[in-house]
Design a protein around this motif. Structure first.
Motif, PDB file in Angstrom:
ATOM      1  N   ASN A 169       0.777  -1.234  -0.171  1.00 31.87           N
ATOM      2  CA  ASN A 169       0.007   0.004  -0.062  1.00 31.87           C
ATOM      3  C   ASN A 169       0.956   1.202  -0.045  1.00 31.87           C
ATOM      4  O   ASN A 169       1.817   1.291   0.736  1.00 31.87           O
ATOM      5  CB  ASN A 169      -0.776  -0.142   1.210  1.00 31.87           C
ATOM      6  N   VAL A 170       0.570   2.272  -0.799  1.00 30.57           N
ATOM      7  CA  VAL A 170       1.382   3.641  -0.917  1.00 30.57           C
ATOM      8  C   VAL A 170       0.697   4.605  -0.010  1.00 30.57           C
ATOM      9  O   VAL A 170      -0.823   4.938  -0.356  1.00 30.57           O
ATOM     10  CB  VAL A 170       1.414   3.868  -2.410  1.00 30.57           C
ATOM     11  N   TYR A 171       1.259   5.177   0.772  1.00 30.78           N
ATOM     12  CA  TYR A 171       0.650   6.329   1.790  1.00 30.78           C
ATOM     13  C   TYR A 171       1.425   7.679   1.310  1.00 30.78           C
ATOM     14  O   TYR A 171       2.577   7.696   0.958  1.00 30.78           O
ATOM     15  CB  TYR A 171       1.014   6.101   3.121  1.00 30.78           C
ATOM     16  N   VAL A 172       0.898   8.827   1.560  1.00 29.94           N
ATOM     17  CA  VAL A 172       1.531  10.074   1.196  1.00 29.94           C
ATOM     18  C   VAL A 172       1.698  10.545   2.750  1.00 29.94           C
ATOM     19  O   VAL A 172       1.182  10.589   3.652  1.00 29.94           O
ATOM     20  CB  VAL A 172       0.391  10.967   1.076  1.00 29.94           C
ATOM     21  N   LEU A 225      -0.150  11.221   6.093  1.00 26.23           N
ATOM     22  CA  LEU A 225      -1.434  11.936   5.918  1.00 26.23           C
ATOM     23  C   LEU A 225      -2.725  11.206   5.142  1.00 26.23           C
ATOM     24  O   LEU A 225      -3.908  11.421   5.151  1.00 26.23           O
ATOM     25  CB  LEU A 225      -1.036  12.958   4.861  1.00 26.23           C
ATOM     26  N   GLY A 226      -2.581   9.804   4.759  1.00 21.01           N
ATOM     27  CA  GLY A 226      -3.408   9.144   4.193  1.00 21.01           C
ATOM     28  C   GLY A 226      -3.072   8.216   3.132  1.00 21.01           C
ATOM     29  O   GLY A 226      -1.879   8.150   2.739  1.00 21.01           O
ATOM     30  N   LEU A 227      -3.871   7.290   2.816  1.00 21.11           N
ATOM     31  CA  LEU A 227      -3.410   6.188   1.790  1.00 21.11           C
ATOM     32  C   LEU A 227      -3.704   7.000   0.550  1.00 21.11           C
ATOM     33  O   LEU A 227      -4.825   7.644   0.014  1.00 21.11           O
ATOM     34  CB  LEU A 227      -4.604   5.288   1.853  1.00 21.11           C
ATOM     35  N   LYS A 228      -2.688   6.764  -0.383  1.00 20.28           N
ATOM     36  CA  LYS A 228      -2.763   7.437  -1.962  1.00 20.28           C
ATOM     37  C   LYS A 228      -3.938   6.728  -2.689  1.00 20.28           C
ATOM     38  O   LYS A 228      -4.134   5.498  -2.704  1.00 20.28           O
ATOM     39  CB  LYS A 228      -1.366   7.124  -2.667  1.00 20.28           C
ATOM     40  N   ALA A 229      -4.749   7.655  -3.324  1.00 19.04           N
ATOM     41  CA  ALA A 229      -5.814   7.173  -4.033  1.00 19.04           C
ATOM     42  C   ALA A 229      -5.525   6.361  -5.465  1.00 19.04           C
ATOM     43  O   ALA A 229      -4.315   7.034  -5.943  1.00 19.04           O
ATOM     44  CB  ALA A 229      -6.659   8.114  -4.392  1.00 19.04           C
ATOM     45  N   LYS A 230      -6.000   5.214  -5.742  1.00 19.10           N
ATOM     46  CA  LYS A 230      -5.628   4.592  -6.854  1.00 19.10           C
ATOM     47  C   LYS A 230      -6.300   5.050  -8.104  1.00 19.10           C
ATOM     48  O   LYS A 230      -7.465   5.537  -7.751  1.00 19.10           O
ATOM     49  CB  LYS A 230      -5.935   2.959  -6.719  1.00 19.10           C
ATOM     50  N   PRO A 231      -5.751   5.350  -9.172  1.00 16.45           N
ATOM     51  CA  PRO A 231      -6.318   5.750 -10.481  1.00 16.45           C
ATOM     52  C   PRO A 231      -7.602   5.176 -10.762  1.00 16.45           C
ATOM     53  O   PRO A 231      -7.800   3.754 -10.701  1.00 16.45           O
ATOM     54  CB  PRO A 231      -5.031   5.237 -11.642  1.00 16.45           C
ATOM     55  N   ARG A 232      -8.526   5.709 -10.921  1.00 14.40           N
ATOM     56  CA  ARG A 232     -10.050   5.277 -11.238  1.00 14.40           C
ATOM     57  C   ARG A 232     -10.045   4.844 -12.662  1.00 14.40           C
ATOM     58  O   ARG A 232      -9.552   5.298 -13.589  1.00 14.40           O
ATOM     59  CB  ARG A 232     -10.919   6.253 -10.989  1.00 14.40           C
ATOM     60  N   ARG A 233     -10.768   3.822 -12.869  1.00 17.00           N
ATOM     61  CA  ARG A 233     -10.859   3.220 -14.117  1.00 17.00           C
ATOM     62  C   ARG A 233     -12.076   4.157 -14.887  1.00 17.00           C
ATOM     63  O   ARG A 233     -13.290   4.291 -14.300  1.00 17.00           O
ATOM     64  CB  ARG A 233     -11.604   1.926 -14.248  1.00 17.00           C
ATOM     65  N   PRO A 234     -11.722   4.569 -16.139  1.00 17.88           N
ATOM     66  CA  PRO A 234     -12.782   5.269 -16.751  1.00 17.88           C
ATOM     67  C   PRO A 234     -14.179   4.765 -16.998  1.00 17.88           C
ATOM     68  O   PRO A 234     -14.183   3.439 -17.351  1.00 17.88           O
ATOM     69  CB  PRO A 234     -12.125   5.490 -18.400  1.00 17.88           C
ATOM     70  N   LYS A 235     -15.188   5.439 -16.622  1.00 17.61           N
ATOM     71  CA  LYS A 235     -16.478   4.886 -16.747  1.00 17.61           C
ATOM     72  C   LYS A 235     -16.877   4.175 -18.327  1.00 17.61           C
ATOM     73  O   LYS A 235     -17.596   3.472 -18.403  1.00 17.61           O
ATOM     74  CB  LYS A 235     -17.666   5.915 -16.351  1.00 17.61           C
ATOM     75  N   TRP A 236     -16.120   4.819 -19.326  1.00 21.74           N
ATOM     76  CA  TRP A 236     -16.467   4.493 -20.609  1.00 21.74           C
ATOM     77  C   TRP A 236     -15.575   3.396 -21.089  1.00 21.74           C
ATOM     78  O   TRP A 236     -15.649   2.636 -22.192  1.00 21.74           O
ATOM     79  CB  TRP A 236     -16.179   5.791 -21.735  1.00 21.74           C
ATOM     80  N   LEU A 237     -14.891   2.738 -20.292  1.00 23.48           N
ATOM     81  CA  LEU A 237     -14.047   1.533 -20.646  1.00 23.48           C
ATOM     82  C   LEU A 237     -14.986   0.393 -20.196  1.00 23.48           C
ATOM     83  O   LEU A 237     -15.351  -0.034 -19.012  1.00 23.48           O
ATOM     84  CB  LEU A 237     -12.755   1.653 -19.695  1.00 23.48           C
ATOM     85  N   ARG A 238     -15.141  -0.440 -21.311  1.00 24.56           N
ATOM     86  CA  ARG A 238     -15.823  -1.696 -21.100  1.00 24.56           C
ATOM     87  C   ARG A 238     -15.099  -2.906 -21.481  1.00 24.56           C
ATOM     88  O   ARG A 238     -14.186  -2.723 -22.491  1.00 24.56           O
ATOM     89  CB  ARG A 238     -17.252  -1.688 -21.852  1.00 24.56           C
ATOM     90  N   VAL A 239     -15.294  -4.130 -21.021  1.00 24.55           N
ATOM     91  CA  VAL A 239     -14.856  -5.332 -21.389  1.00 24.55           C
ATOM     92  C   VAL A 239     -15.404  -5.781 -22.864  1.00 24.55           C
ATOM     93  O   VAL A 239     -16.670  -5.987 -22.914  1.00 24.55           O
ATOM     94  CB  VAL A 239     -14.823  -6.542 -20.359  1.00 24.55           C
ATOM     95  N   VAL A 240     -14.573  -6.015 -23.774  1.00 21.27           N
ATOM     96  CA  VAL A 240     -15.232  -6.548 -24.877  1.00 21.27           C
ATOM     97  C   VAL A 240     -14.581  -7.731 -25.384  1.00 21.27           C
ATOM     98  O   VAL A 240     -13.232  -8.011 -25.624  1.00 21.27           O
ATOM     99  CB  VAL A 240     -15.013  -5.605 -26.175  1.00 21.27           C
ATOM    100  N   SER A 241     -15.211  -9.171 -25.558  1.00 19.61           N
ATOM    101  CA  SER A 241     -14.634 -10.396 -25.835  1.00 19.61           C
ATOM    102  C   SER A 241     -13.527 -10.759 -24.735  1.00 19.61           C
ATOM    103  O   SER A 241     -12.572 -11.354 -25.210  1.00 19.61           O
ATOM    104  CB  SER A 241     -14.387 -10.310 -27.195  1.00 19.61           C
ATOM    105  N   GLY A 242     -13.769 -10.304 -23.698  1.00 22.61           N
ATOM    106  CA  GLY A 242     -12.790 -10.857 -22.585  1.00 22.61           C
ATOM    107  C   GLY A 242     -11.614  -9.698 -22.652  1.00 22.61           C
ATOM    108  O   GLY A 242     -10.528 -10.168 -21.836  1.00 22.61           O
ATOM    109  N   LYS A 243     -11.486  -8.850 -23.314  1.00 23.48           N
ATOM    110  CA  LYS A 243     -10.362  -8.025 -23.502  1.00 23.48           C
ATOM    111  C   LYS A 243     -10.868  -6.625 -23.039  1.00 23.48           C
ATOM    112  O   LYS A 243     -11.857  -6.147 -23.644  1.00 23.48           O
ATOM    113  CB  LYS A 243      -9.516  -8.176 -24.639  1.00 23.48           C
ATOM    114  N   GLU A 244      -9.979  -5.824 -22.805  1.00 22.52           N
ATOM    115  CA  GLU A 244     -10.224  -4.342 -22.537  1.00 22.52           C
ATOM    116  C   GLU A 244      -9.608  -3.557 -23.695  1.00 22.52           C
ATOM    117  O   GLU A 244      -8.570  -3.829 -24.393  1.00 22.52           O
ATOM    118  CB  GLU A 244      -9.619  -3.745 -21.107  1.00 22.52           C
TER     119      GLU A 244
END
Length: 236
Positions: free
Chosen positions: A206-209, A217-236
């Motif tokens: 875990n990465v902390y600031v 000061l707290g746990l570093k937030a992980k990059p959010r997955r874009p809402k428009w990204l969808r799995v197609v045929s088992g692949k991103e």
């Protein structure tokens, strides 16, 4: 027990730093280009025609300082000292305009507070009227006060950076931080603020600031997955 993360930045942070650096250079070049046309003039002699150079100068410097990340460990004493007169130039040039013009260049933020009003927006507008409205500033102190009351991101960050630069110069000369001194006077308690921040990783990955005083000061937030990204045929 955590281990401090050292080395190069990840690609996303490196790209962001590169973009910020290019914008800073562009805004500084904007100031230099237009400042040459009004060099040696005083506020009393400025005309409306001079605003075509004065306005880009002010905007360029405010944007430059709002993007500047001042780190005492990375900047030499000479570099820090040279930043101070440049910051002073922002306030000196702003004082040559009217409060209404400054508010036009740096509009107060409209933040809806849920109660039918925009938080701090009308307070900022009242500050513009109190500073003189469409009349030229009486002095540079009035211009500085409006910069701090304007509720605009660029002017706020610019003022904070100016205070940081002043603190850095005082620290190198053995003086106390102005912010720490002010907080101690207001609270009556000893105050010591962190000067830098870093990232550290624990045994679980875990990465902390953290700050330079050893506080987590707290746990570093992980990059959010874009809402428009969808799995197609088992692949991103």
């Amino acid at each position: 027990m955590m281990k401090v993360i050292t080395g190069t930045m990840d690609k996303a942070r490196a790209r962001a730093a590169s973009r910020r650096g290019k914008r800073m250079v562009r805004f500084l070049q904007q100031y230099v280009t237009h400042a040459a046309n009004i060099y040696g003039k005083h506020c009393e002699t400025f005309t409306e025609d001079d605003e075509k150079d004065l306005v880009p100068c002010i905007v360029g410097l405010v944007k430059f300082f709002s993007l500047l990340l001042h780190d005492e460990k990375k900047h030499t004493e000479e570099e820090t000292i040279h930043l101070w007169p440049l910051y002073n130039e922002v306030i000196n040039m702003a004082a040559c305009l009217s409060p209404a013009k400054i508010a036009q260049l740096f509009p107060p933020a409209k933040e809806y507070n849920g109660g039918g009003e925009f938080k701090d927006y009308f307070t900022a507008i009242e500050a513009v009227k109190a500073a003189g409205g469409h009349e030229r500033f009486k002095d540079r102190d009035k211009a500085l006060e409006l910069f701090m009351d304007l509720n605009n991101r660029d002017t706020t960050y610019c003022c904070i950076m100016g205070l940081n630069i002043m603190d850095a110069i005082r620290a190198r000369q053995g003086g106390r931080s102005l912010i720490e001194t002010f907080l101690e006077e207001q609270t009556g308690q000893p105050c010591s603020l962190p000067k830098s921040f870093h990232e550290a990783r624990d045994k679980d990955g875990n990465v902390y600031v953290c700050d330079d005083m050893g506080n987590v000061l707290g746990l570093k937030a992980k990059p959010r997955r874009p809402k428009w990204l969808r799995v197609v045929s088992g692949k991103e």
